[in-house]
Design a protein around this motif. Structure first.
Motif, short mmCIF file in Angstrom:
data_model
loop_
_atom_site.label_atom_id
_atom_site.label_comp_id
_atom_site.label_asym_id
_atom_site.label_seq_id
_atom_site.Cartn_x
_atom_site.Cartn_y
_atom_site.Cartn_z
N ALA A 2 0.85 -1.19 0.00
CA ALA A 2 0.00 0.00 0.00
C ALA A 2 0.88 1.24 0.00
N ILE A 3 0.53 2.22 -0.84
CA ILE A 3 1.30 3.47 -0.87
C ILE A 3 0.40 4.68 -0.62
N SER A 4 -0.87 4.42 -0.27
CA SER A 4 -1.77 5.54 0.01
C SER A 4 -2.65 5.20 1.21
N GLU A 5 -3.26 6.23 1.73
CA GLU A 5 -4.27 6.05 2.78
C GLU A 5 -5.58 5.62 2.11
N ALA A 6 -6.53 5.20 2.91
CA ALA A 6 -7.84 4.81 2.40
C ALA A 6 -8.55 6.03 1.80
N GLN A 7 -9.15 5.83 0.64
CA GLN A 7 -9.88 6.90 -0.03
C GLN A 7 -10.86 6.28 -1.02
N ASP A 8 -11.67 7.12 -1.65
CA ASP A 8 -12.61 6.58 -2.63
C ASP A 8 -11.84 6.19 -3.90
N ARG A 9 -12.48 5.36 -4.72
CA ARG A 9 -11.81 4.81 -5.91
C ARG A 9 -11.40 5.90 -6.91
N PRO A 10 -12.27 6.88 -7.21
CA PRO A 10 -11.84 7.93 -8.15
C PRO A 10 -10.59 8.67 -7.66
N SER A 11 -10.47 8.90 -6.36
CA SER A 11 -9.27 9.58 -5.83
C SER A 11 -8.04 8.71 -6.03
N CYS A 12 -8.19 7.40 -5.82
CA CYS A 12 -7.06 6.48 -6.04
C CYS A 12 -6.63 6.50 -7.50
N LEU A 13 -7.60 6.43 -8.40
CA LEU A 13 -7.28 6.43 -9.83
C LEU A 13 -6.62 7.75 -10.24
N ALA A 14 -7.07 8.86 -9.67
CA ALA A 14 -6.46 10.15 -9.98
C ALA A 14 -5.02 10.18 -9.48
N ALA A 15 -4.77 9.60 -8.30
CA ALA A 15 -3.40 9.56 -7.77
C ALA A 15 -2.50 8.73 -8.67
N ILE A 16 -3.00 7.59 -9.12
CA ILE A 16 -2.21 6.75 -10.04
C ILE A 16 -1.92 7.50 -11.32
N ASP A 17 -2.91 8.21 -11.83
CA ASP A 17 -2.72 8.98 -13.06
C ASP A 17 -1.62 10.03 -12.90
N GLN A 18 -1.49 10.59 -11.70
CA GLN A 18 -0.47 11.61 -11.44
C GLN A 18 0.93 11.01 -11.32
N ILE A 19 1.05 9.82 -10.71
CA ILE A 19 2.39 9.29 -10.42
C ILE A 19 2.90 8.25 -11.41
N TRP A 20 2.02 7.62 -12.15
CA TRP A 20 2.45 6.52 -13.03
C TRP A 20 2.47 7.01 -14.47
N ARG A 21 3.52 7.69 -14.83
CA ARG A 21 3.65 8.29 -16.16
C ARG A 21 4.08 7.29 -17.23
N ASP A 22 4.83 6.27 -16.83
CA ASP A 22 5.34 5.28 -17.77
C ASP A 22 4.86 3.91 -17.32
N PRO A 23 3.84 3.35 -17.96
CA PRO A 23 3.24 2.11 -17.49
C PRO A 23 4.07 0.84 -17.75
N ARG A 24 5.25 0.99 -18.35
CA ARG A 24 6.07 -0.20 -18.57
C ARG A 24 6.62 -0.71 -17.24
N PRO A 25 6.64 -2.04 -17.03
CA PRO A 25 7.24 -2.58 -15.82
C PRO A 25 8.75 -2.31 -15.80
N GLU A 26 9.33 -2.28 -14.61
CA GLU A 26 10.74 -1.94 -14.45
C GLU A 26 11.66 -2.85 -15.26
N ASN A 27 11.36 -4.16 -15.31
CA ASN A 27 12.26 -5.06 -16.05
C ASN A 27 12.26 -4.74 -17.54
N LEU A 28 11.14 -4.30 -18.09
CA LEU A 28 11.10 -3.93 -19.50
C LEU A 28 11.87 -2.63 -19.74
N LYS A 29 11.69 -1.64 -18.85
CA LYS A 29 12.43 -0.39 -19.00
C LYS A 29 13.94 -0.65 -18.92
#
Length: 101
Positions: A63-90
């Motif tokens: 877990a990297i966030s506190e409990a929140q509603d699903r739209p807030s979680c998705l918005a947080a992911i959208d802000q921090i996950w700019r490159d969706p490739r897994p680390e081994n592929l990068k």
């Protein structure tokens, strides 16, 4: 070219709309509603997902966030996950750049 046996990404589809039988009473959400409470989770490959707080986090995820509603979680992911490739592929693509880029 990727060697045989190299894992690029693993996706597991889980029906998160139904509570686990043992968790039915723990399904109350934020503000006393029956909406599930979610959190952002991340695995060792740098992939993010949303996970219901009334469920145990699977092995390999944290877990990297506190409990929140699903739209807030998705918005947080959208802000921090700019490159969706897994680390081994990068890592592989940095070591062996494509001549066609």
């Amino acid at each position: 070219m990727i060697d045989q046996g190299t894992t690029i990404c693993c996706i597991e589809v889980i029906d998160m709309t139904k509570p686990a039988p043992s968790q039915q009473s723990a399904n109350s959400g934020l503000n006393g509603t029956m909406e599930p409470i979610w959190r952002v989770v991340r695995n060792h490959q740098g992939c993010y997902s949303v996970w219901r707080c009334d469920r145990s986090i699977p092995a390999g995820w944290a877990a990297i966030s506190e409990a929140q509603d699903r739209p807030s979680c998705l918005a947080a992911i959208d802000q921090i996950w700019r490159d969706p490739r897994p680390e081994n592929l990068k890592h592989h693509q940095r070591q062996f750049p494509s001549p066609h880029r």
